[in-house]
Design a protein around this motif. Structure first.
Motif: not given
Length: 468
Positions: A432-456
Protein backbone atom coordinates in the motif's frame (compact mmCIF):
# COMPACT_ATOMS: atom_id res chain seq x y z
CA UNK A 1 59.60 -42.00 24.62
CA UNK A 2 60.26 -38.74 22.81
CA UNK A 3 56.56 -38.34 22.01
CA UNK A 4 55.63 -38.95 25.64
CA UNK A 5 58.26 -36.46 26.79
CA UNK A 6 57.07 -33.90 24.27
CA UNK A 7 53.46 -34.22 25.46
CA UNK A 8 54.62 -33.90 29.07
CA UNK A 9 56.49 -30.69 28.23
CA UNK A 10 53.47 -29.30 26.36
CA UNK A 11 51.22 -29.89 29.40
CA UNK A 12 53.72 -28.26 31.74
CA UNK A 13 54.21 -25.24 29.52
CA UNK A 14 50.46 -24.80 28.98
CA UNK A 15 50.08 -24.56 32.75
CA UNK A 16 52.94 -22.05 32.88
CA UNK A 17 51.45 -20.01 30.02
CA UNK A 18 48.06 -19.86 31.76
CA UNK A 19 49.61 -18.14 34.74
CA UNK A 20 51.92 -15.89 32.68
CA UNK A 21 51.11 -12.44 31.35
CA UNK A 22 50.64 -11.95 27.58
CA UNK A 23 54.03 -11.23 26.04
CA UNK A 24 55.99 -12.99 28.82
CA UNK A 25 59.20 -14.62 27.64
CA UNK A 26 59.49 -18.40 27.91
CA UNK A 27 62.59 -20.00 29.43
CA UNK A 28 65.33 -20.70 26.90
CA UNK A 29 65.55 -24.04 25.14
CA UNK A 30 68.66 -24.89 27.20
CA UNK A 31 66.75 -24.22 30.43
CA UNK A 32 63.80 -26.35 29.29
CA UNK A 33 66.15 -29.22 28.32
CA UNK A 34 67.68 -29.15 31.79
CA UNK A 35 64.34 -28.71 33.62
CA UNK A 36 62.51 -31.55 31.83
CA UNK A 37 65.52 -33.83 31.28
CA UNK A 38 64.70 -34.05 27.57
CA UNK A 39 66.61 -33.68 24.33
CA UNK A 40 66.64 -30.35 22.41
CA UNK A 41 64.66 -32.07 19.61
CA UNK A 42 61.90 -33.07 22.05
CA UNK A 43 61.74 -29.54 23.47
CA UNK A 44 61.48 -28.10 19.94
CA UNK A 45 58.60 -30.46 19.11
CA UNK A 46 56.78 -29.25 22.21
CA UNK A 47 57.35 -25.61 21.28
CA UNK A 48 56.15 -26.25 17.72
CA UNK A 49 52.95 -27.83 19.05
CA UNK A 50 52.28 -24.80 21.28
CA UNK A 51 52.96 -22.46 18.36
CA UNK A 52 50.47 -24.37 16.18
CA UNK A 53 47.89 -23.95 18.94
CA UNK A 54 48.43 -20.18 18.85
CA UNK A 55 49.70 -20.02 22.45
CA UNK A 56 53.27 -18.84 21.82
CA UNK A 57 55.22 -17.04 19.11
CA UNK A 58 58.87 -17.12 18.22
CA UNK A 59 60.86 -13.97 17.51
CA UNK A 60 64.10 -14.92 15.73
CA UNK A 61 67.17 -13.72 17.59
CA UNK A 62 65.08 -12.64 20.58
CA UNK A 63 63.32 -15.68 22.03
CA UNK A 64 59.90 -17.30 22.45
CA UNK A 65 57.00 -15.42 24.05
CA UNK A 66 53.48 -15.99 25.27
CA UNK A 67 51.27 -14.85 22.41
CA UNK A 68 49.24 -11.78 23.24
CA UNK A 69 45.54 -11.98 22.34
CA UNK A 70 45.04 -9.47 19.59
CA UNK A 71 41.61 -7.88 19.29
CA UNK A 72 40.58 -5.92 16.24
CA UNK A 73 40.33 -2.21 16.86
CA UNK A 74 36.67 -1.22 16.44
CA UNK A 75 36.16 0.82 13.30
CA UNK A 76 34.87 4.33 13.88
CA UNK A 77 32.45 5.44 11.17
CA UNK A 78 31.03 8.28 13.22
CA UNK A 79 32.45 10.88 10.82
CA UNK A 80 30.02 9.63 8.14
CA UNK A 81 27.06 10.85 10.19
CA UNK A 82 28.01 14.45 9.54
CA UNK A 83 29.09 13.81 5.96
CA UNK A 84 25.85 12.09 4.99
CA UNK A 85 23.41 14.25 6.95
CA UNK A 86 19.81 13.20 7.42
CA UNK A 87 18.39 10.78 4.83
CA UNK A 88 16.12 12.44 2.30
CA UNK A 89 13.68 9.55 2.61
CA UNK A 90 13.37 6.32 4.52
CA UNK A 91 13.21 3.76 1.74
CA UNK A 92 10.83 0.85 2.28
CA UNK A 93 12.12 -2.71 2.18
CA UNK A 94 10.32 -5.90 1.22
CA UNK A 95 9.96 -9.17 3.08
CA UNK A 96 9.74 -10.90 -0.31
CA UNK A 97 13.50 -10.50 -0.78
CA UNK A 98 14.38 -12.24 2.48
CA UNK A 99 16.56 -15.34 2.48
CA UNK A 100 14.99 -17.96 4.73
CA UNK A 101 15.93 -21.51 5.79
CA UNK A 102 15.52 -24.16 3.10
CA UNK A 103 13.37 -26.31 5.34
CA UNK A 104 10.78 -23.53 5.78
CA UNK A 105 7.57 -23.36 3.74
CA UNK A 106 8.05 -20.38 1.43
CA UNK A 107 4.86 -18.45 0.76
CA UNK A 108 6.45 -15.01 0.73
CA UNK A 109 8.82 -14.88 -2.23
CA UNK A 110 8.11 -12.89 -5.37
CA UNK A 111 10.06 -15.13 -7.73
CA UNK A 112 9.13 -18.49 -9.30
CA UNK A 113 10.81 -21.65 -8.11
CA UNK A 114 13.55 -23.11 -10.26
CA UNK A 115 11.31 -25.94 -11.46
CA UNK A 116 9.04 -23.36 -13.13
CA UNK A 117 11.88 -21.91 -15.22
CA UNK A 118 13.02 -23.10 -18.67
CA UNK A 119 16.33 -24.29 -17.26
CA UNK A 120 17.45 -26.29 -20.27
CA UNK A 121 16.74 -23.42 -22.65
CA UNK A 122 18.52 -20.92 -20.40
CA UNK A 123 21.67 -23.01 -19.97
CA UNK A 124 21.93 -23.65 -23.70
CA UNK A 125 21.30 -19.98 -24.51
CA UNK A 126 23.95 -18.75 -22.07
CA UNK A 127 26.44 -21.21 -23.50
CA UNK A 128 25.79 -20.06 -27.07
CA UNK A 129 25.88 -16.40 -26.06
CA UNK A 130 29.25 -16.90 -24.36
CA UNK A 131 30.69 -18.23 -27.61
CA UNK A 132 29.29 -15.41 -29.74
CA UNK A 133 30.19 -11.80 -30.38
CA UNK A 134 27.86 -10.59 -27.62
CA UNK A 135 30.32 -11.85 -25.02
CA UNK A 136 32.92 -9.29 -26.10
CA UNK A 137 31.11 -6.41 -27.83
CA UNK A 138 29.23 -3.38 -26.53
CA UNK A 139 25.58 -3.24 -27.58
CA UNK A 140 23.78 0.02 -28.46
CA UNK A 141 22.43 2.03 -25.54
CA UNK A 142 18.83 1.25 -26.50
CA UNK A 143 19.52 -2.46 -26.81
CA UNK A 144 20.33 -5.11 -29.40
CA UNK A 145 18.25 -4.42 -32.54
CA UNK A 146 17.09 -8.04 -32.71
CA UNK A 147 15.81 -7.93 -29.13
CA UNK A 148 14.16 -4.55 -29.72
CA UNK A 149 12.40 -6.08 -32.70
CA UNK A 150 11.18 -9.07 -30.64
CA UNK A 151 9.62 -6.85 -27.96
CA UNK A 152 7.99 -4.66 -30.62
CA UNK A 153 6.58 -7.70 -32.46
CA UNK A 154 5.21 -9.19 -29.22
CA UNK A 155 3.21 -6.02 -28.57
CA UNK A 156 2.36 -5.46 -32.21
CA UNK A 157 0.90 -8.95 -32.61
CA UNK A 158 -1.93 -8.01 -30.22
CA UNK A 159 -2.51 -4.53 -31.68
CA UNK A 160 -5.90 -4.26 -33.40
CA UNK A 161 -6.44 -2.95 -36.92
CA UNK A 162 -6.50 0.84 -36.99
CA UNK A 163 -3.85 1.25 -34.27
CA UNK A 164 -0.27 1.77 -35.43
CA UNK A 165 1.89 -0.94 -33.83
CA UNK A 166 5.18 -0.03 -32.15
CA UNK A 167 8.44 -0.21 -34.06
CA UNK A 168 11.78 -1.55 -32.80
CA UNK A 169 13.02 2.03 -32.43
CA UNK A 170 10.31 2.61 -29.80
CA UNK A 171 11.89 -0.05 -27.56
CA UNK A 172 14.54 0.51 -24.88
CA UNK A 173 16.04 -2.63 -23.36
CA UNK A 174 16.47 -2.50 -19.57
CA UNK A 175 18.51 -4.42 -16.99
CA UNK A 176 15.28 -5.50 -15.30
CA UNK A 177 12.06 -3.57 -14.87
CA UNK A 178 12.95 -2.14 -11.45
CA UNK A 179 15.63 0.16 -12.86
CA UNK A 180 13.24 1.00 -15.67
CA UNK A 181 10.61 2.25 -13.22
CA UNK A 182 13.16 4.51 -11.56
CA UNK A 183 14.17 5.99 -14.92
CA UNK A 184 10.57 6.49 -16.02
CA UNK A 185 9.58 8.19 -12.76
CA UNK A 186 12.61 10.50 -12.99
CA UNK A 187 12.14 11.30 -16.66
CA UNK A 188 8.37 11.74 -16.80
CA UNK A 189 7.38 12.81 -13.29
CA UNK A 190 10.34 14.32 -11.43
CA UNK A 191 11.18 14.79 -7.77
CA UNK A 192 8.45 16.45 -5.75
CA UNK A 193 5.81 15.98 -8.45
CA UNK A 194 2.65 13.85 -8.04
CA UNK A 195 2.38 10.33 -9.41
CA UNK A 196 -0.95 8.51 -9.30
CA UNK A 197 -0.61 4.88 -8.32
CA UNK A 198 -3.06 2.01 -7.89
CA UNK A 199 -3.55 0.93 -4.30
CA UNK A 200 -2.59 -1.75 -3.47
CA UNK A 201 0.29 -2.04 -5.91
CA UNK A 202 3.75 -3.48 -6.50
CA UNK A 203 6.07 -2.67 -3.57
CA UNK A 204 8.98 -2.17 -6.02
CA UNK A 205 7.11 0.69 -7.69
CA UNK A 206 6.56 2.27 -4.27
CA UNK A 207 10.29 1.87 -3.61
CA UNK A 208 11.24 3.40 -6.96
CA UNK A 209 8.92 6.35 -6.28
CA UNK A 210 10.47 6.92 -2.84
CA UNK A 211 13.96 6.64 -4.28
CA UNK A 212 13.30 9.19 -6.99
CA UNK A 213 11.47 11.58 -4.68
CA UNK A 214 8.14 11.66 -6.52
CA UNK A 215 4.99 12.22 -4.47
CA UNK A 216 2.71 9.19 -4.62
CA UNK A 217 -1.07 9.72 -4.72
CA UNK A 218 -2.96 6.45 -4.11
CA UNK A 219 -5.96 5.59 -6.28
CA UNK A 220 -8.10 2.70 -4.97
CA UNK A 221 -8.18 -0.29 -7.29
CA UNK A 222 -10.35 -3.39 -6.84
CA UNK A 223 -10.89 -6.69 -8.68
CA UNK A 224 -12.08 -4.85 -11.82
CA UNK A 225 -9.47 -2.12 -11.71
CA UNK A 226 -9.63 1.56 -10.73
CA UNK A 227 -12.82 3.59 -10.93
CA UNK A 228 -12.41 5.93 -13.96
CA UNK A 229 -14.39 8.66 -12.17
CA UNK A 230 -12.08 8.50 -9.14
CA UNK A 231 -9.05 8.46 -11.42
CA UNK A 232 -10.26 11.55 -13.29
CA UNK A 233 -10.85 13.33 -9.98
CA UNK A 234 -7.33 12.46 -8.83
CA UNK A 235 -5.81 13.83 -12.04
CA UNK A 236 -7.80 17.04 -11.69
CA UNK A 237 -7.11 17.61 -7.99
CA UNK A 238 -3.38 16.85 -8.08
CA UNK A 239 -2.36 18.03 -11.53
CA UNK A 240 -0.52 14.71 -11.96
CA UNK A 241 0.73 13.78 -15.40
CA UNK A 242 1.27 10.03 -14.89
CA UNK A 243 -0.58 7.00 -13.52
CA UNK A 244 1.25 3.75 -12.66
CA UNK A 245 -0.95 0.68 -13.17
CA UNK A 246 -0.95 -3.11 -13.62
CA UNK A 247 -3.97 -3.94 -15.80
CA UNK A 248 -3.18 -7.67 -15.95
CA UNK A 249 -2.67 -9.93 -12.91
CA UNK A 250 -1.66 -7.13 -10.57
CA UNK A 251 0.87 -7.72 -7.84
CA UNK A 252 -0.30 -8.32 -5.11
CA UNK A 253 -4.03 -8.78 -5.73
CA UNK A 254 -3.96 -10.79 -8.97
CA UNK A 255 -6.67 -8.51 -10.37
CA UNK A 256 -7.24 -8.18 -14.10
CA UNK A 257 -9.14 -5.10 -15.24
CA UNK A 258 -12.69 -5.70 -16.40
CA UNK A 259 -13.34 -5.66 -20.17
CA UNK A 260 -13.55 -2.07 -21.35
CA UNK A 261 -11.88 -0.66 -18.24
CA UNK A 262 -8.60 -0.13 -20.06
CA UNK A 263 -10.28 2.02 -22.71
CA UNK A 264 -11.98 4.09 -20.01
CA UNK A 265 -8.71 4.66 -18.18
CA UNK A 266 -6.99 5.59 -21.42
CA UNK A 267 -9.70 8.16 -22.19
CA UNK A 268 -9.20 9.70 -18.74
CA UNK A 269 -5.45 9.91 -19.34
CA UNK A 270 -5.96 11.50 -22.76
CA UNK A 271 -8.30 14.10 -21.32
CA UNK A 272 -5.75 14.93 -18.63
CA UNK A 273 -2.87 15.04 -21.10
CA UNK A 274 -1.16 12.37 -19.00
CA UNK A 275 0.76 9.11 -19.25
CA UNK A 276 -0.30 5.64 -18.14
CA UNK A 277 2.75 3.66 -17.05
CA UNK A 278 1.66 0.08 -17.73
CA UNK A 279 3.61 -2.60 -15.86
CA UNK A 280 3.02 -5.91 -17.67
CA UNK A 281 5.28 -7.92 -15.34
CA UNK A 282 3.07 -11.05 -15.44
CA UNK A 283 2.58 -11.22 -19.21
CA UNK A 284 3.94 -14.78 -19.32
CA UNK A 285 1.94 -15.98 -16.30
CA UNK A 286 -1.59 -16.24 -17.62
CA UNK A 287 -3.57 -19.17 -16.19
CA UNK A 288 -7.18 -18.99 -17.35
CA UNK A 289 -6.87 -15.68 -19.20
CA UNK A 290 -4.52 -14.32 -21.84
CA UNK A 291 -3.41 -10.76 -21.07
CA UNK A 292 -3.92 -8.05 -23.69
CA UNK A 293 -1.79 -5.00 -22.85
CA UNK A 294 -3.41 -1.61 -22.60
CA UNK A 295 -0.61 -0.35 -24.86
CA UNK A 296 -2.22 -2.13 -27.79
CA UNK A 297 -5.04 0.46 -27.70
CA UNK A 298 -2.72 3.47 -27.91
CA UNK A 299 -0.53 4.88 -30.65
CA UNK A 300 -0.36 8.49 -29.51
CA UNK A 301 2.26 8.00 -26.81
CA UNK A 302 0.04 8.06 -23.72
CA UNK A 303 0.95 4.53 -22.61
CA UNK A 304 4.48 3.81 -21.42
CA UNK A 305 4.69 0.02 -21.51
CA UNK A 306 7.09 -2.13 -19.46
CA UNK A 307 7.52 -5.86 -19.89
CA UNK A 308 10.02 -8.01 -17.99
CA UNK A 309 11.52 -11.40 -18.79
CA UNK A 310 13.34 -11.77 -15.49
CA UNK A 311 10.73 -13.84 -13.68
CA UNK A 312 9.72 -15.98 -16.64
CA UNK A 313 13.17 -16.69 -18.16
CA UNK A 314 15.54 -16.64 -15.18
CA UNK A 315 16.21 -14.43 -12.18
CA UNK A 316 19.84 -14.34 -13.34
CA UNK A 317 18.88 -13.00 -16.77
CA UNK A 318 17.64 -9.57 -15.76
CA UNK A 319 16.21 -8.29 -19.03
CA UNK A 320 13.15 -6.12 -19.57
CA UNK A 321 12.05 -3.42 -22.00
CA UNK A 322 10.09 -0.20 -22.05
CA UNK A 323 8.10 0.77 -25.12
CA UNK A 324 7.57 4.52 -25.42
CA UNK A 325 7.01 6.96 -28.28
CA UNK A 326 7.92 10.55 -28.94
CA UNK A 327 9.97 12.82 -26.65
CA UNK A 328 9.10 10.61 -23.66
CA UNK A 329 11.15 7.82 -25.17
CA UNK A 330 14.15 10.11 -25.63
CA UNK A 331 14.00 11.32 -22.04
CA UNK A 332 13.83 7.78 -20.68
CA UNK A 333 16.73 6.70 -22.88
CA UNK A 334 18.83 9.65 -21.69
CA UNK A 335 18.25 8.64 -18.06
CA UNK A 336 19.06 5.01 -18.82
CA UNK A 337 22.27 5.88 -20.66
CA UNK A 338 23.40 8.13 -17.83
CA UNK A 339 22.73 5.44 -15.24
CA UNK A 340 24.11 2.29 -16.84
CA UNK A 341 25.42 3.19 -20.34
CA UNK A 342 24.09 -0.07 -21.80
CA UNK A 343 22.70 -3.47 -20.83
CA UNK A 344 24.93 -6.55 -20.91
CA UNK A 345 25.02 -7.86 -24.46
CA UNK A 346 25.58 -11.37 -23.14
CA UNK A 347 22.32 -11.33 -21.18
CA UNK A 348 20.43 -9.71 -24.06
CA UNK A 349 21.65 -12.40 -26.47
CA UNK A 350 20.75 -15.17 -24.02
CA UNK A 351 17.26 -13.78 -23.39
CA UNK A 352 16.59 -13.41 -27.11
CA UNK A 353 17.82 -16.95 -27.70
CA UNK A 354 15.45 -18.37 -25.07
CA UNK A 355 12.29 -16.60 -26.25
CA UNK A 356 12.87 -17.40 -29.93
CA UNK A 357 13.39 -21.13 -29.41
CA UNK A 358 10.46 -23.43 -30.32
CA UNK A 359 10.70 -24.81 -26.79
CA UNK A 360 9.73 -21.44 -25.30
CA UNK A 361 6.07 -21.72 -26.28
CA UNK A 362 6.02 -25.32 -25.08
CA UNK A 363 7.40 -24.16 -21.76
CA UNK A 364 4.76 -21.43 -21.43
CA UNK A 365 1.95 -23.94 -22.02
CA UNK A 366 3.38 -26.22 -19.35
CA UNK A 367 3.88 -23.27 -17.01
CA UNK A 368 0.21 -22.30 -17.32
CA UNK A 369 -0.83 -25.79 -16.19
CA UNK A 370 1.64 -25.87 -13.32
CA UNK A 371 0.57 -22.47 -12.02
CA UNK A 372 -3.08 -23.47 -12.16
CA UNK A 373 -2.53 -26.63 -10.12
CA UNK A 374 -0.44 -24.74 -7.56
CA UNK A 375 -2.98 -21.91 -7.30
CA UNK A 376 -5.87 -24.30 -6.87
CA UNK A 377 -4.05 -26.32 -4.22
CA UNK A 378 -3.23 -23.21 -2.21
CA UNK A 379 -6.78 -21.86 -2.51
CA UNK A 380 -8.26 -25.20 -1.41
CA UNK A 381 -5.83 -25.35 1.51
CA UNK A 382 -6.66 -21.82 2.65
CA UNK A 383 -10.40 -22.42 2.44
CA UNK A 384 -10.05 -25.57 4.54
CA UNK A 385 -7.59 -24.39 7.18
CA UNK A 386 -8.10 -20.61 7.26
CA UNK A 387 -11.86 -20.21 6.76
CA UNK A 388 -11.80 -16.77 8.37
CA UNK A 389 -9.61 -15.44 5.55
CA UNK A 390 -11.48 -13.82 2.67
CA UNK A 391 -10.30 -14.56 -0.87
CA UNK A 392 -11.66 -11.61 -2.85
CA UNK A 393 -10.89 -13.11 -6.24
CA UNK A 394 -9.41 -16.20 -7.82
CA UNK A 395 -6.53 -14.80 -9.88
CA UNK A 396 -6.67 -15.62 -13.60
CA UNK A 397 -2.90 -15.25 -13.80
CA UNK A 398 0.18 -14.06 -11.98
CA UNK A 399 1.87 -15.66 -9.00
CA UNK A 400 -0.01 -14.41 -5.96
CA UNK A 401 -3.05 -14.98 -3.79
CA UNK A 402 -4.34 -11.93 -1.88
CA UNK A 403 -6.10 -12.62 1.42
CA UNK A 404 -8.01 -10.31 3.70
CA UNK A 405 -7.76 -11.38 7.31
CA UNK A 406 -10.46 -10.59 9.90
CA UNK A 407 -10.55 -7.01 11.15
CA UNK A 408 -8.37 -6.60 14.20
CA UNK A 409 -5.80 -9.17 13.07
CA UNK A 410 -2.34 -8.37 14.43
CA UNK A 411 -0.33 -8.88 11.23
CA UNK A 412 3.16 -8.56 12.80
CA UNK A 413 2.21 -11.16 15.39
CA UNK A 414 0.68 -13.40 12.72
CA UNK A 415 3.80 -13.34 10.56
CA UNK A 416 6.04 -13.97 13.59
CA UNK A 417 3.93 -16.89 14.81
CA UNK A 418 3.90 -18.44 11.35
CA UNK A 419 7.65 -18.05 10.98
CA UNK A 420 8.24 -19.59 14.40
CA UNK A 421 6.42 -22.63 13.05
CA UNK A 422 8.35 -22.76 9.78
CA UNK A 423 5.98 -20.90 7.44
CA UNK A 424 7.08 -17.62 5.86
CA UNK A 425 4.31 -15.25 4.75
CA UNK A 426 4.27 -11.61 3.67
CA UNK A 427 2.07 -9.07 5.43
CA UNK A 428 0.19 -6.96 2.90
CA UNK A 429 1.24 -3.66 4.45
CA UNK A 430 4.14 -3.07 2.08
CA UNK A 431 1.89 -3.14 -1.00
CA UNK A 432 0.00 0.00 0.00
CA UNK A 433 1.48 3.39 -0.97
CA UNK A 434 -0.34 4.93 2.01
CA UNK A 435 -2.17 3.46 5.00
CA UNK A 436 -3.36 -0.14 4.40
CA UNK A 437 -7.05 -0.57 3.61
CA UNK A 438 -7.21 -3.60 5.91
CA UNK A 439 -5.24 -6.55 7.32
CA UNK A 440 -4.07 -8.29 4.13
CA UNK A 441 -1.59 -11.10 3.50
CA UNK A 442 0.01 -11.96 0.17
CA UNK A 443 0.84 -15.60 -0.50
CA UNK A 444 2.91 -16.72 -3.48
CA UNK A 445 2.01 -20.02 -5.11
CA UNK A 446 5.10 -20.28 -7.32
CA UNK A 447 7.62 -21.04 -4.57
CA UNK A 448 9.30 -24.36 -3.80
CA UNK A 449 7.58 -27.49 -2.48
CA UNK A 450 3.89 -26.94 -3.35
CA UNK A 451 3.07 -30.23 -1.60
CA UNK A 452 3.60 -28.32 1.67
CA UNK A 453 0.79 -25.83 0.95
CA UNK A 454 -1.79 -27.68 3.09
CA UNK A 455 0.60 -27.75 6.03
CA UNK A 456 1.46 -24.07 5.49
CA UNK A 457 -2.23 -23.15 5.46
CA UNK A 458 -2.80 -25.17 8.62
CA UNK A 459 -0.04 -23.22 10.41
CA UNK A 460 -1.56 -19.91 9.28
CA UNK A 461 -5.00 -20.98 10.48
CA UNK A 462 -3.68 -22.06 13.87
CA UNK A 463 -1.72 -18.81 14.28
CA UNK A 464 -4.81 -16.79 13.39
CA UNK A 465 -6.98 -18.80 15.81
CA UNK A 466 -4.61 -17.96 18.66
CA UNK A 467 -5.49 -14.29 18.21
CA UNK A 468 -9.21 -14.81 18.78
Amino acid sequence: MNNDSSSRIVLALRKWITAAAPGAKLPSTRSLVAEHQASPVTVQKALQALTAQGLIESRPGVGTFVRAVRTARPADYGWQTAALGSPSAVLPSSSTMRTVPNDAIWLHSGYPDRELLPERLVRAALSRAARGDAALSRPPAAGMPELQQWFAQELGAATPVGITPPTPSDVIVLPGSQSGLSSIFRALVGAGQPLLMESPTYWGAILAAAQTGVRVVPVPSGPDGPDPVELARAFEETGARAFYAQPNFANPSGAQWAPGRGGEVLEVARAAGAFVIEDDWAHDFGITSTPVPLATQDDSGHVIYIRSLTKSVSTSVRIAAVVARGPARERILAHRAAESMYVSGLLQAAALDVVTQPGWQTHLRSLRQQLQSRRDLLVTSIREHVPAAHIELLPKGGLNLWLRMPDGTDLPRLTRDCEDNGVIIAAGTEWFPAEPAGPFVRLNYSGPNPAAYPQGAKVIGEALARQS
